[in-house]
Scaffold this motif. Structure first.
Motif, mmCIF file in Angstrom:
data_model
loop_
_atom_site.group_PDB
_atom_site.id
_atom_site.type_symbol
_atom_site.label_atom_id
_atom_site.label_comp_id
_atom_site.label_asym_id
_atom_site.label_seq_id
_atom_site.Cartn_x
_atom_site.Cartn_y
_atom_site.Cartn_z
ATOM 1 N N LEU A 168 1.455 -3.349 2.611
ATOM 2 C CA LEU A 168 1.542 -3.293 4.082
ATOM 3 C C LEU A 168 0.267 -2.706 4.680
ATOM 4 C CD1 LEU A 168 5.236 -2.070 4.550
ATOM 5 C CD2 LEU A 168 4.355 -4.363 4.926
ATOM 6 N N ILE A 169 -0.322 -1.708 3.996
ATOM 7 C CA ILE A 169 -1.565 -1.109 4.504
ATOM 8 C C ILE A 169 -2.682 -2.155 4.488
ATOM 9 C CG2 ILE A 169 -3.369 0.630 4.038
ATOM 10 C CD1 ILE A 169 -1.072 2.464 3.011
ATOM 11 N N SER A 170 -2.757 -2.924 3.393
ATOM 12 C CA SER A 170 -3.830 -3.934 3.340
ATOM 13 C C SER A 170 -3.569 -5.060 4.340
ATOM 14 C CB SER A 170 -3.995 -4.491 1.924
ATOM 15 O OG SER A 170 -2.801 -5.120 1.544
ATOM 16 N N LEU A 171 -2.300 -5.220 4.738
ATOM 17 C CA LEU A 171 -1.949 -6.274 5.697
ATOM 18 C C LEU A 171 -2.278 -5.855 7.126
ATOM 19 C CD1 LEU A 171 -0.510 -8.989 5.091
ATOM 20 C CD2 LEU A 171 1.624 -7.929 5.823
ATOM 21 N N TYR A 172 -1.929 -4.608 7.497
ATOM 22 C CA TYR A 172 -1.993 -4.204 8.905
ATOM 23 C C TYR A 172 -3.161 -3.291 9.277
ATOM 24 C CZ TYR A 172 2.751 -6.095 9.185
ATOM 25 O OH TYR A 172 3.839 -6.934 9.153
ATOM 26 N N ALA A 173 -3.818 -2.666 8.308
ATOM 27 C CA ALA A 173 -4.900 -1.731 8.671
ATOM 28 C C ALA A 173 -6.119 -2.503 9.159
ATOM 29 C CB ALA A 173 -5.261 -0.872 7.464
ATOM 30 N N ASP A 174 -6.947 -1.858 9.994
ATOM 31 C CA ASP A 174 -8.208 -2.472 10.415
ATOM 32 C C ASP A 174 -9.096 -2.666 9.181
ATOM 33 O OD1 ASP A 174 -7.444 -2.619 12.997
ATOM 34 O OD2 ASP A 174 -8.398 -0.770 13.655
ATOM 35 N N PRO A 175 -9.975 -3.705 9.218
ATOM 36 C CA PRO A 175 -10.742 -4.061 8.009
ATOM 37 C C PRO A 175 -11.391 -2.878 7.290
ATOM 38 C CG PRO A 175 -11.182 -5.616 9.778
ATOM 39 C CD PRO A 175 -10.259 -4.584 10.341
ATOM 40 N N GLU A 176 -11.983 -1.932 8.068
ATOM 41 C CA GLU A 176 -12.714 -0.843 7.387
ATOM 42 C C GLU A 176 -11.809 0.160 6.675
ATOM 43 O OE1 GLU A 176 -13.349 0.167 11.869
ATOM 44 O OE2 GLU A 176 -12.627 -1.545 10.694
ATOM 45 N N LYS A 208 -8.696 -0.900 5.127
ATOM 46 C CA LYS A 208 -7.765 -1.574 4.206
ATOM 47 C C LYS A 208 -7.844 -0.985 2.796
ATOM 48 C CE LYS A 208 -7.525 -6.106 6.487
ATOM 49 N NZ LYS A 208 -6.200 -6.029 7.081
ATOM 50 N N LYS A 209 -9.093 -0.764 2.301
ATOM 51 C CA LYS A 209 -9.264 -0.228 0.944
ATOM 52 C C LYS A 209 -9.222 1.296 0.949
ATOM 53 C CE LYS A 209 -11.421 -3.585 -2.021
ATOM 54 N NZ LYS A 209 -11.788 -4.753 -1.196
ATOM 55 N N LYS A 210 -9.886 1.864 1.963
ATOM 56 C CA LYS A 210 -10.060 3.317 2.028
ATOM 57 C C LYS A 210 -8.723 4.061 2.076
ATOM 58 C CE LYS A 210 -12.702 6.590 4.802
ATOM 59 N NZ LYS A 210 -13.272 6.792 6.127
ATOM 60 N N TRP A 211 -7.725 3.473 2.736
ATOM 61 C CA TRP A 211 -6.458 4.174 2.927
ATOM 62 C C TRP A 211 -5.378 3.782 1.922
ATOM 63 C CZ3 TRP A 211 -5.786 4.281 9.020
ATOM 64 C CH2 TRP A 211 -6.730 5.178 9.545
ATOM 65 N N GLN A 212 -5.751 2.999 0.888
ATOM 66 C CA GLN A 212 -4.757 2.679 -0.151
ATOM 67 C C GLN A 212 -4.265 3.975 -0.801
ATOM 68 O OE1 GLN A 212 -3.580 -0.578 -1.430
ATOM 69 N NE2 GLN A 212 -4.249 -1.046 0.631
ATOM 70 N N LEU A 213 -2.967 4.040 -1.073
ATOM 71 C CA LEU A 213 -2.393 5.275 -1.608
ATOM 72 C C LEU A 213 -2.586 5.346 -3.121
ATOM 73 C CD1 LEU A 213 0.920 5.074 0.418
ATOM 74 C CD2 LEU A 213 -0.989 6.596 0.884
ATOM 75 N N ASP A 214 -3.219 6.426 -3.562
ATOM 76 C CA ASP A 214 -3.452 6.603 -4.990
ATOM 77 C C ASP A 214 -2.589 7.762 -5.486
ATOM 78 O OD1 ASP A 214 -4.352 7.020 -7.510
ATOM 79 O OD2 ASP A 214 -6.280 7.893 -6.927
ATOM 80 N N PRO A 215 -1.505 7.457 -6.231
ATOM 81 C CA PRO A 215 -0.608 8.543 -6.656
ATOM 82 C C PRO A 215 -1.305 9.582 -7.547
ATOM 83 C CG PRO A 215 0.048 6.411 -7.613
ATOM 84 C CD PRO A 215 -1.041 6.123 -6.645
ATOM 85 N N MET A 216 -2.312 9.131 -8.306
ATOM 86 C CA MET A 216 -2.983 10.062 -9.232
ATOM 87 C C MET A 216 -3.718 11.180 -8.493
ATOM 88 S SD MET A 216 -1.873 8.801 -11.900
ATOM 89 C CE MET A 216 -2.571 9.927 -13.101
#
Length: 738
Positions: A176-184, A186-194
């Protein structure tokens, strides 16, 4: 303890790096208020014991007894991370689809959101909606997977199955983040559980942990399962000594949510249309406490103690002080700040001043409304307001309301006025023919809560009629040109109507096209995105709130300029009640082709122009295949496979339509669309059809034409309910064709 707490908070508030503005967003009943409770209990605002009790109440009782999840409560929390103190301004928002308006307004104040997802139910429709809303406002999400106790106790999952479930949920949220976030982002805000961006736990049992914390403290999933097998005391010990929820959550907030200065650097260009390089623009990008004051108001609330309106909002630049004179941009008037305070849950703590980057409450701005921008008086007429707030849903359910005691009527009128200010997604109307007070909301629950609020805040006992659905009128064809004459026969207007295309409707709905936009910019967007003729697009005079457009195609008509405002007002009045059933008109393009206007102002006042505009529009509507639009809601149902056929039977019986079906292990996910008119007893029917095994969410989907075979019966019913003759008028009742 309390006073020291406020003093400490005020000291830290001056340092932007040590502030975080966050909200908790989620689908209804996934545990937002529960999560907030754990945080409040940790901050010493409420006792741990009460926190537990408040959570044991079911959803509606929480709403009614505490009012917290209907109203979005604010609170400023003190938290230490790696030996450094921080102030976390928290906004708790409602999750029920009927209250999505509150979420929209809350997001303007936040820089980050804790997205709460139920470990069993997973990502639901409203989770998707609130996540989309927050990404549109550039609010950075972190994830809390709640109710892990249900996986252990109800579903008896092994540690491997639990981890697998977490992976599925994280994947879905990242999608959903990669679908709805603004282009800049999309990657930066991906959730990394580690790295600790995902916390899992149980807000009800007050424990929570992230992967880095688990590694640091040597906790395994099997330890958590063991604690549940041992019983209540073991869980309590785990929650207090090993993995307290507030610690995991607030540490993640401090670590991953940006401070106001960093956040405003990328949020301001998106939510404010002014010049970024101006003095005000630079001050906002920097969250400068010494810059000119810019205060964006998200809420107007009635303080139950003093029964006066209090504004709550975010200070983007400058410092808000008691006694300041401010300019309200949208209202176009000045106001004096009588008192400044910070929220401590339901209470306000009065302070002298609050600097940029914080959330503040102000008394004295009675003329402000949600979405208002208050600025220093020196900036009068120099600062454009913030982007309009876009609501996901529209009021589609109406009840008639009256006081049980007739002498309370003046009190009810005052209370309804304040209610419509506090919650702009509620509409209050008076039906002139019947004298009824009509209350429109997003759904039956929205109305129920509004009625409860009237009782709680104003002590009003009211009676309401059964809920009725609000329809919209529209046309399906282009009409011929009709001549509308004024009653004195001195003014003539030549008007036609046609339906607006879907693309244009979308542009208006998303706020890309507005009435006060630059004419050339608007024409360019309409030409590029909706295929309009550029010259026609330049001639738009008005865009009505129900998505109707008025266009002037005349050339060289004398005195037209002098009556322009009167014509527009006449158009707006005609759009409020269509000819078919006196319901609002939607999706109409009204074109003025020619006009004859009397030279003497005495003969061309509103009493002459309004009927000429209205009659021509009504006759045109009645000759171009008029119909009613009904609101549809989207239904997202998860149900065990053996009950799928029962669910489909319920949906088709209610004129619903299946849009999609997906398999999730033993569960099926059914996405369907259903008319709101058929949904009042939906909950009971779904429960009995699935023996209580289905869980579902709903949200407003779209407006769709009523089936032709039902149209005339429905029009008759609505007209009779409104005390009108059952048969709709004919075009010749208004006009003779030109």
């Amino acid at each position: 303890m309390r006073v020291k707490h406020v003093d400490e908070i005020l000291k830290i508030m001056r340092n932007v790096e040590q502030i975080r503005n966050i909200g908790i967003v989620a689908h209804v009943d996934h545990g937002k208020t529960t999560t907030s409770d754990s945080l409040l209990a940790a901050a010493g605002m409420i006792s741990q014991r009460i926190a537990g009790e408040a959570l044991a109440l079911d959803y509606l009782k929480v709403e009614q007894q505490r009012g917290i999840t209907v109203k979005s409560a604010n609170i400023s929390l003190y938290h230490e991370y790696q030996g450094k103190p921080y102030v976390i301004n928290l906004v708790d928002t409602p999750g029920h689809v009927d209250f999505s308006g509150h979420v929209t307004r809350s997001l303007r104040m936040m820089d980050g959101s804790i997205v709460v997802v139920d470990a069993v139910e997973g990502v639901m429709p409203q989770t998707e909606t609130v996540l989309r809303q927050s990404l549109e406002e550039r609010v950075r999400p972190i994830l809390f997977i709640n109710k892990v106790d249900r996986l252990i106790k109800e579903l008896k999952y092994t540690p491997q199955q639990i981890q697998q479930r977490f992976v599925e949920i994280i994947k879905e949220v990242n999608h959903l983040i990669s679908l709805y976030a603004d282009p800049e982002f999309k990657k930066k805000w991906q959730l990394d559980p580690m790295s600790g961006m995902v916390i899992f736990g149980s807000a009800r049992d007050k424990w929570g942990i992230s992967i880095p914390l688990a590694q640091k403290r040597g906790i395994k999933f099997s330890d958590i399962i063991d604690a549940y097998n041992k019983g209540k005391e073991a869980i309590e010990e785990f929650a207090t000594k090993v993995a307290p929820l507030h610690e995991a959550l607030l540490d993640a907030v401090v670590k991953f949510i940006p401070n106001p200065r960093e956040a405003q650097g990328y949020r301001i260009p998106k939510i404010w249309k002014g010049d970024i390089n101006s003095e005000v623009g630079k001050a906002m990008l920097e969250a400068d406490p010494n810059g000119p004051l810019v205060y964006a108001i998200s809420f107007m609330r009635v303080d139950p103690k003093i029964r006066r309106l209090v504004a709550t909002g975010r200070i983007f630049s400058g410092t808000l002080r008691q006694g300041d004179e401010v300019w309200l941009v949208n209202a176009g008037k000045s106001a004096k700040v009588l008192q400044v305070s910070i929220y401590m849950g339901p209470d306000r703590e009065v302070v002298d001043e609050i600097p940029a980057g914080n959330i503040a409450a102000a008394l004295g701005l009675e003329d402000a409304r949600a979405g208002e921008t208050a600025v220093a008086v020196s900036l009068k007429d120099k600062v454009p307001p913030f982007e309009k707030l876009h609501y996901v849903s529209e009021p589609v359910v109406t009840v008639a309301i009256e006081p049980k005691n007739p002498k309370d009527l003046p009190k009810l009128i005052d209370a309804l006025y304040k209610l419509s200010i506090e919650d702009p997604t509620i509409q209050v109307k008076i039906n002139q023919e019947t004298g009824e007070y009509l209350l429109s909301g997003m759904g039956p629950l929205h109305i129920e809560i509004a009625v409860w609020w009237l009782k709680e805040t104003f002590g009003l006992e009211v009676k309401t009629s059964p809920p009725i659905v609000v329809y919209r009128e529209t046309v399906r064809a282009k009409s011929q040109v009709f001549e509308g004459k004024s009653p004195n026969k001195h003014n003539k207007l030549y008007i036609s109507v046609e339906p607006l295309d879907e693309e244009t409707i979308k542009l208006i709905q998303n706020g890309e096209i507005t009435e006060d936009q630059d004419v050339y910019e608007r024409a360019k967007i309409l030409k590029e995105k909706a295929g309009w003729d550029y010259d026609e697009a330049k001639r738009i005079w008005a865009i009505d709130e129900n998505i109707n457009i008025f266009i002037d195609k005349t050339t060289g008509v004398q005195h037209l300029r002098e009556v322009k405002d009167t014509i527009i007002q006449g158009f707006r009045l005609a759009m409020k009640e269509g000819p078919l059933a006196k319901e609002p008109v939607r999706g109409l393009k009204v074109v003025l082709h020619d006009a004859v206007i009397h030279e003497d102002p005495a003969h061309r006042g509103p009493a002459q122009i309004y009927p000429a505009v209205r009659n021509a529009i009504y006759a045109a509507i009645l000759t171009s295949k008029p119909t009613l639009l009904e609101p549809l809601q989207k239904l997202d149902i998860r149900v065990p496979q053996e009950y799928v056929s029962n669910v489909i039977a319920v949906i088709s019986r209610k004129r619903g339509k299946i849009l999609d079906m997906k398999e999730y292990g033993v569960m099926m996910r059914i996405i369907a669309e259903l008319p709101v008119a058929e949904s009042f007893d939906l909950a009971a029917e779904l429960r009995s059809a699935t023996q209580g095994r289905a869980f579902w969410g709903t949200e407003f989907s779209r407006w769709a034409p009523v089936p032709d075979n039902m149209l005339m019966d429905l029009v008759k019913k609505i007209r009779e309910r409104k005390g009108l003759p059952p048969e709709p008028p004919k075009p010749e009742d208004f006009i003779t064709p030109f």
